[in-house]
Design a protein around this motif. Structure first.
Motif, short mmCIF file in Angstrom:
data_model
loop_
_atom_site.label_atom_id
_atom_site.label_comp_id
_atom_site.label_asym_id
_atom_site.label_seq_id
_atom_site.Cartn_x
_atom_site.Cartn_y
_atom_site.Cartn_z
N ASP A 62 0.86 -1.19 0.00
CA ASP A 62 0.00 0.00 0.00
C ASP A 62 0.90 1.25 0.00
OD1 ASP A 62 -2.15 1.72 0.12
OD2 ASP A 62 -2.60 1.34 2.24
N ASP A 196 -1.86 8.52 10.69
CA ASP A 196 -2.71 7.82 9.71
C ASP A 196 -3.92 7.20 10.43
OD1 ASP A 196 -2.86 6.76 6.92
OD2 ASP A 196 -2.70 4.82 7.92
N ASP A 310 -5.60 9.96 -1.78
CA ASP A 310 -6.71 9.02 -1.57
C ASP A 310 -7.99 9.44 -2.29
OD1 ASP A 310 -5.28 7.30 0.09
OD2 ASP A 310 -5.78 8.42 1.90
C1 NOJ Z 1 -4.87 6.31 4.93
C2 NOJ Z 1 -3.85 6.56 3.87
O1 NOJ Z 1 -3.95 7.90 3.46
C3 NOJ Z 1 -4.15 5.59 2.77
O2 NOJ Z 1 -3.44 5.86 1.60
C4 NOJ Z 1 -3.88 4.19 3.28
O3 NOJ Z 1 -4.25 3.24 2.29
C5 NOJ Z 1 -4.70 3.91 4.55
N1 NOJ Z 1 -4.64 5.01 5.48
C6 NOJ Z 1 -4.17 2.70 5.25
O4 NOJ Z 1 -2.95 3.01 5.88
#
Ligand code: NOJ
Length: 531
Positions: A62, A196, A310
């Motif tokens: 990720d 986060d 995101d």
């Molecule tokens: C929020 C982050 O901005 C996103 O990109 C990520 O996939 C999730 N948290 C999980 O860490």
């Protein structure tokens, strides 16, 4: 006398999505060498601080939000010595450095989780959640939040992908580990943290099943658990005892009431205001309504942003047509003029538009990929699952920065990890720097206004009004009063705009963006009455 203003209220922050910012070592992925080479660009833009997305060792399932070592730098991004150079380079240019702290989960490759798997009797087993049977909690990336491990046959809990394993925040040992991580990065000179999904921490264990609303699960028990606030308060106190750092929370919610719970003197300095930033379509009245509510209800200063890694970019989400620069500038003027801390997502200052992948092999985002497989497992056709995955993928806003019109847009010497947008030949930093009216130069002008006018930093609202497609804002502090008029509609003649001609950068008034923004210094009498 106005109260002294915290340092982080005075400037504009800039999100560096590291994998896509600038590739300095020629592997197609952005890195610290690349970022270092762009510090002068950032200083010229006038920003006060950068938030750098994760750079820790990681399998990059990720894009770094899956960490295997909290106290190191992934060799693909650089090393600790380069991080030191980055902090020093930023300091020389008066740019603060905020790093991403991902403490809801670790990578399944993290030694803590590997110990928990390989030595089930070790204390590390209790850093995570293992159950003989899962409950019905769903992952935020689609599908169940539980995956079976082969050694014991138990299921482990993960709110995101199976490679991102949730930490057990009910275990005080976990908190001690993270305190050490905080100490480590403070010693490296960082000025703040972006936490986060911090309201997702599992502090109170695995609760009852969540309820459903149609096909959507309601997150009744897995997020916003009662123990989260004490943990945040503890971490904030821990950090503040050591440094006047800027503490930013990513609270996964668009509900202002929920966002507000986590902000305060003993809690986070700011939370990301998704109630404003995540709006799906453009509406002046919806924006105005959120600003009014934030003013009435928020216990601290809001944040002002409309894009991130995101979500689709604001210019693509909100424009009347493809790449609606006038509206993008007007929105940025709002970020500068309204009460709050503005955040720019890298590339928004260039008016970069979304790049939407068309084929499965172009899809890189784990969220999109998981949605594809979940839809396939539920019996959907390849085409239907792909269409769903594309709409739910976050790749669109993650394409590389467009620095010049050369190969790979000057982002890299080799093919980047995500394709470069076709429009890079004309839309790139070098070209826009040379056009006086470009979006980039208008961003710079607006940032300068914000940097030089204390009323934009800490002024109270004297007026926050909508008239049709216009917002009329007056900000006042002990030093000055500023009237701001932002017209999101069609350009129109208005005496205050000098017969429809822009009054550019006069002594006391500024009109930016082809009659879309007027900023005037003065008293209440000379504020724009209407537009
Ligand atoms: C929020 C982050 O901005 C996103 O990109 C990520 O996939 C999730 N948290 C999980 O860490």
């Amino acid at each position: 006398m106005d109260k002294p203003v915290a340092w982080w209220r005075k400037g504009v922050f800039y999100q560096v999505y590291l994998p896509s910012f600038c590739d300095g070592n020629g592997d197609g992925l952005g890195d610290f060498h690349g970022l270092l080479s762009k510090l002068d660009y950032l200083a010229e833009l006038g920003i006060a601080g950068i938030w750098i997305t994760p750079f820790y060792p990681s399998p990059l399932v990720d894009n770094g939000y899956d960490i295997t070592d909290y106290c190191a730098v992934d060799p693909r991004f650089g090393d600790l010595a380069l991080f030191g150079e980055l902090v020093a380079g930023c300091r020389q240019r008066a740019i603060r450095v905020i790093i991403d702290l991902v403490i809801n989960h670790v990578s399944s490759d993290h030694p803590w989780f590997q110990q928990a798997l390989n030595a089930p009797d070790s204390p590390y087993r209790d850093y995570f959640f293992f159950r003989p049977q899962p409950n019905n909690w769903q992952s935020f990336f689609g599908g169940p939040a539980w995956t079976r491990e082969s050694a014991t046959g138990d299921y482990y809990y993960h709110k995101f992908s199976p490679q991102q394993v949730d930490l057990n925040w009910g275990n005080p040992q976990v908190c001690r580990e993270i305190e050490r991580v905080i100490d480590f990065w403070l010693a490296q000179g960082v000025d703040g943290f972006r936490f986060d999904v911090i309201n997702f921490l599992t502090t109170d264990g695995i609760g009852p099943d969540n309820s459903w609303s149609g096909h959507e699960q309601r997150h009744d028990y897995d997020i916003n658990q009662p123990g989260v606030i004490p943990v945040i308060a503890h971490l904030c106190r821990y950090i503040r005892q050591r440094k006047a750092a800027f503490l930013i929370g990513e609270i996964g919610s668009e509900d202002l009431g929920i966002l507000c719970r986590y902000q305060g003197e003993a809690l986070l300095d700011v939370v990301f205001n998704f109630n404003l930033g995540s709006q799906k379509t453009f509406s002046v009245s919806a924006i105005h309504q959120q600003l009014v509510e934030m003013e009435a209800r928020q216990p601290g200063v809001p944040t002002l942003f409309f894009s991130s890694h995101d979500m689709p970019r604001m210019i693509s989400r909100f424009g009347e047509h493809d790449r609606d620069v006038a509206r993008a500038v007007a929105l940025f003027a709002l970020q500068i003029a309204a009460k709050g801390v503005p955040f720019i997502y890298n590339g928004d200052e260039l008016g970069l538009t979304d790049f939407v992948p068309e084929r499965l092999d172009q899809l890189q985002d784990i969220q999109g990929i998981t949605h594809y497989h979940t839809a396939r497992a539920a019996g959907e056709s390849h085409q239907a699952a792909l269409a769903r995955a594309m709409t739910q993928s976050r790749d669109a806003s993650r394409a590389p920065m467009q620095w010049d019109d050369g190969a790979h847009a000057g982002f890299s010497m080799v093919a980047p990890w995500l394709p470069v947008h076709r429009n890079a030949a004309t839309i790139n930093a070098r070209a826009l720097q040379q056009q006086p009216d470009s979006i980039l130069n208008q961003y710079k002008n607006l940032i300068q206004l914000r940097n030089h006018h204390s009323a934009l930093q800490n002024g109270a609202y004297q007026r926050l009004e909508r008239q049709g497609d216009c917002l009329l804002i007056t900000r006042k502090n002990a030093e000055e009063t500023l009237h701001i008029l932002i017209n999101f509609g069609a350009p129109r003649p208005n005496p205050l705009f000098g017969d429809g001609l822009p009054v550019l950068f006069g002594d006391d008034s500024r009109d930016l963006g082809k009659n879309h923004v007027l900023i005037k210094k003065g008293n209440h009498e000379n504020s724009p009455q209407s537009c």
